[in-house]
Each structure stands twice: as structure tokens, then as C-alpha cells.
Write an enzyme that holds these catalytic residues in place. Sequence first.
Site, PDB file in Angstrom:
ATOM      1  N   GLY A 220     -16.287 -60.225 -26.796  1.00  8.53           N
ATOM      2  CA  GLY A 220     -15.405 -59.073 -26.747  1.00  8.53           C
ATOM      3  C   GLY A 220     -14.835 -58.932 -25.343  1.00  8.53           C
ATOM      4  N   CYS A 221     -13.636 -58.374 -25.231  1.00 10.57           N
ATOM      5  CA  CYS A 221     -13.002 -58.259 -23.912  1.00 10.57           C
ATOM      6  C   CYS A 221     -13.764 -57.291 -23.007  1.00 10.57           C
ATOM      7  CB  CYS A 221     -11.541 -57.849 -24.057  1.00 10.57           C
ATOM      8  SG  CYS A 221     -11.241 -56.423 -25.123  1.00 10.57           S
ATOM      9  N   ASN A 222     -14.218 -56.169 -23.560  1.00  8.11           N
ATOM     10  CA  ASN A 222     -15.039 -55.245 -22.772  1.00  8.11           C
ATOM     11  C   ASN A 222     -16.364 -55.896 -22.391  1.00  8.11           C
ATOM     12  OD1 ASN A 222     -13.329 -52.853 -22.953  1.00  8.11           O
ATOM     13  ND2 ASN A 222     -13.906 -52.773 -25.098  1.00  8.11           N
ATOM     14  N   ALA A 223     -16.930 -56.629 -23.338  1.00  8.54           N
ATOM     15  CA  ALA A 223     -18.213 -57.284 -23.095  1.00  8.54           C
ATOM     16  C   ALA A 223     -18.110 -58.284 -21.957  1.00  8.54           C
ATOM     17  CB  ALA A 223     -18.698 -57.969 -24.372  1.00  8.54           C
TER      18      ALA A 223
ATOM     19  N   THR B  58     -15.899 -58.221 -19.424  1.00  6.80           N
ATOM     20  CA  THR B  58     -15.655 -57.518 -18.162  1.00  6.80           C
ATOM     21  C   THR B  58     -16.950 -56.999 -17.559  1.00  6.80           C
ATOM     22  OG1 THR B  58     -13.553 -56.781 -19.153  1.00  6.80           O
ATOM     23  CG2 THR B  58     -14.177 -55.801 -17.057  1.00  6.80           C
TER      24      THR B  58
END
Length: 342
Positions: free
Chosen positions: A148-151, A153
Site C-alpha cells: 500500500g502507498c501509505n504502508a 511511506t
Amino acid sequence: MTLKAAILGASGYTGAELVRILATHPRIEIAALSADRKAGQGYDEVFPHLRHLKLPALVRMEEIDFSAIDLVFCALPHGLSQPLVGQLPRNVKIVDLGADFRLRDPADYKKWYGLDHAAPEVQPEAVYGLTEFYRDQIRGARLVAGTGCNAATVQFALRPLIGSGLIDLDDIICDLKNGVSGAGRSLKENMLFAERSEDVAGYSQGGKHRHLGEFDQEFSVLAGREVRIQFTPHLVPVNRGILASCYLKGEPQAVHAALAAAYADEPFIVVLPYGQLPAMAHVQGSNFCHIGVTGDRISGRALVVSTLDNLCKGSSGQAVQNANLMLGLPETEGLMLAPIFP
């Protein structure tokens, strides 16, 4: 030799970002583009800014001859990649940009995504796609599950610290600012310009965000015990980018030194000098992640800030980085894109 790639779900933002990156890749050629609801349309009709590339028209997935394909990028909605992967030829490399294979335990997938896992027999093949930490496994993988993109970051900010003994694992707070492209291209009322402009609002708060499943999985393995972080994302009125502010109990200079050492040889992770903090605008359109560390007026507290482009390093750029490794190509091939600024 040129390697042929198919992009499934090419009409979304991550699909278009894959096309943008692969258009200048010296070894990978786009051979097929699928989007079932837009099948028959020229790619320039869906994304006019890519008109100059003279790409193949969009087709339905079943129209693709996968025997002529070396690499498949799945940029499909949740639940659609699982039944597909088992049907593809065994010699085809697969990079899934969605959530279908990120969580190793099918029960966790059910918990966070509300769906029964349709291919539990395939799940053990999947390698988690955070390239900098799974490089060796990715090289030998048939199937890589993008993060995931948040994961991504937050993990870039915290992974080197989790098993270091430098921070209190029971006192981690992560506050994120997210661009709206992370919500995808489909029409949603709360994503209309009049709804998002001049506004900042949290979403999936109170421990409900799906990417928490990735943090629980990855951090607990690293620590050798259960780790649960407090995590709140906010939508901000920008197109691209994620900026994560991570509040930690630990000595800030030591935290900075640990991160600088961990990423010293990484081509896409930049740790700024101590006291400097990154800006979202400085990584947009690129495969770079910038990380900064500073202290606080409260002794023994550290702030770690990381930022990346959700469509590139958080998704499609990461996917190409992983594909390069899977295909035996230089990891940075086609990815040394300068950020777009201003």
C-alpha cells in the site's frame, strides 16, 4: 532482448503511471493494455496526455495472448487479481499493484478487505514488494505483491528502527497527509473539486485503515512481538504525494544515525541532514522517498518525516523496480526520473 509487458487495469491512475514510466524503459515494451469497461477505446482517448506514445488500444483481458507476454502488471481493484494469477502461464512474471496478496494470512485479508481469499493456494508464492527490504526474495519470485502507498511511506520511516532498540515500540504515532489520486479515478462524491478544495479531513480513522494490516504484519515480524501503531491519514487538496509525520519516543540524533546508515547505499531513499525535513513537492513524479529527522522541545522525543509520490514510489514506480529485479535487469532501469518541480 526486449521483454513484453501487459498492464491489466490500464485505465486507472496507477495504470497510466506504469505507461508513463515504461514508455522510456530501455528493456520493457508495452505489448497489451486491458480495461474491460473501456475495451475498444484507444489509449489516447482515455489519457490524451499520452497520445504521442502510439500505444495499443485497450482490450478485454481474455483477448490478450499471455503466451507472448513476459511480465504482467495487475493494476486491478481488490479481489480481481487472486482468481487470475493461477490462470496465467507459469513462466510469466506477475507484479500485483493491488491488495490481493499483500497479507500473508488469508484470514487477515478477510479481516481488512471484507472478502474471502480466492486463491489461498497461491498466497505462499507471493513476496511482499517493499523492494529495499525484500530484494533477495523478489529476484527469485514469480509473484510480487506491491505494498500500500501509505504502508510504504511509513515503513521507510520506521523499519530500520523497529528492531534497533532505539524507540519505544508501544508509543508510535503516525499522521499522514495524502493526495487525492490515492483514492483512484472512479467517480466519488467526496472527491469532487468543490468537496476537496480548501479542505483537509481525516478518513478511515480510529484504527480502521486497511494498510494497518500491513503494519501489523511487518512490524510484528521485525520486533518478534506484537506491534500496533496509531495511524491517521488525512486527505489534502493535492493530486500526488504522501507525507508521513511519525512521532516517536527515542533519542533523535541516534534515530537519524540509524536511518542514515540503513539507507546509505539505497538509490531511491534519501535521508536528509539532521534537522532538515522533506517536502511532498520535492518527490512528485519520481521514484524517490525523502526522510528527515528532528528533535522536539520534549527531551527524548523524535520526529521522523517521510514523503513519496503515491503513484510512483508508492505504487507504479515500486512495481517497475520490482519487475527489474524479477527479470534480472538493473534495479534502477527506467526509474531515475527527476522530480517535477514546481
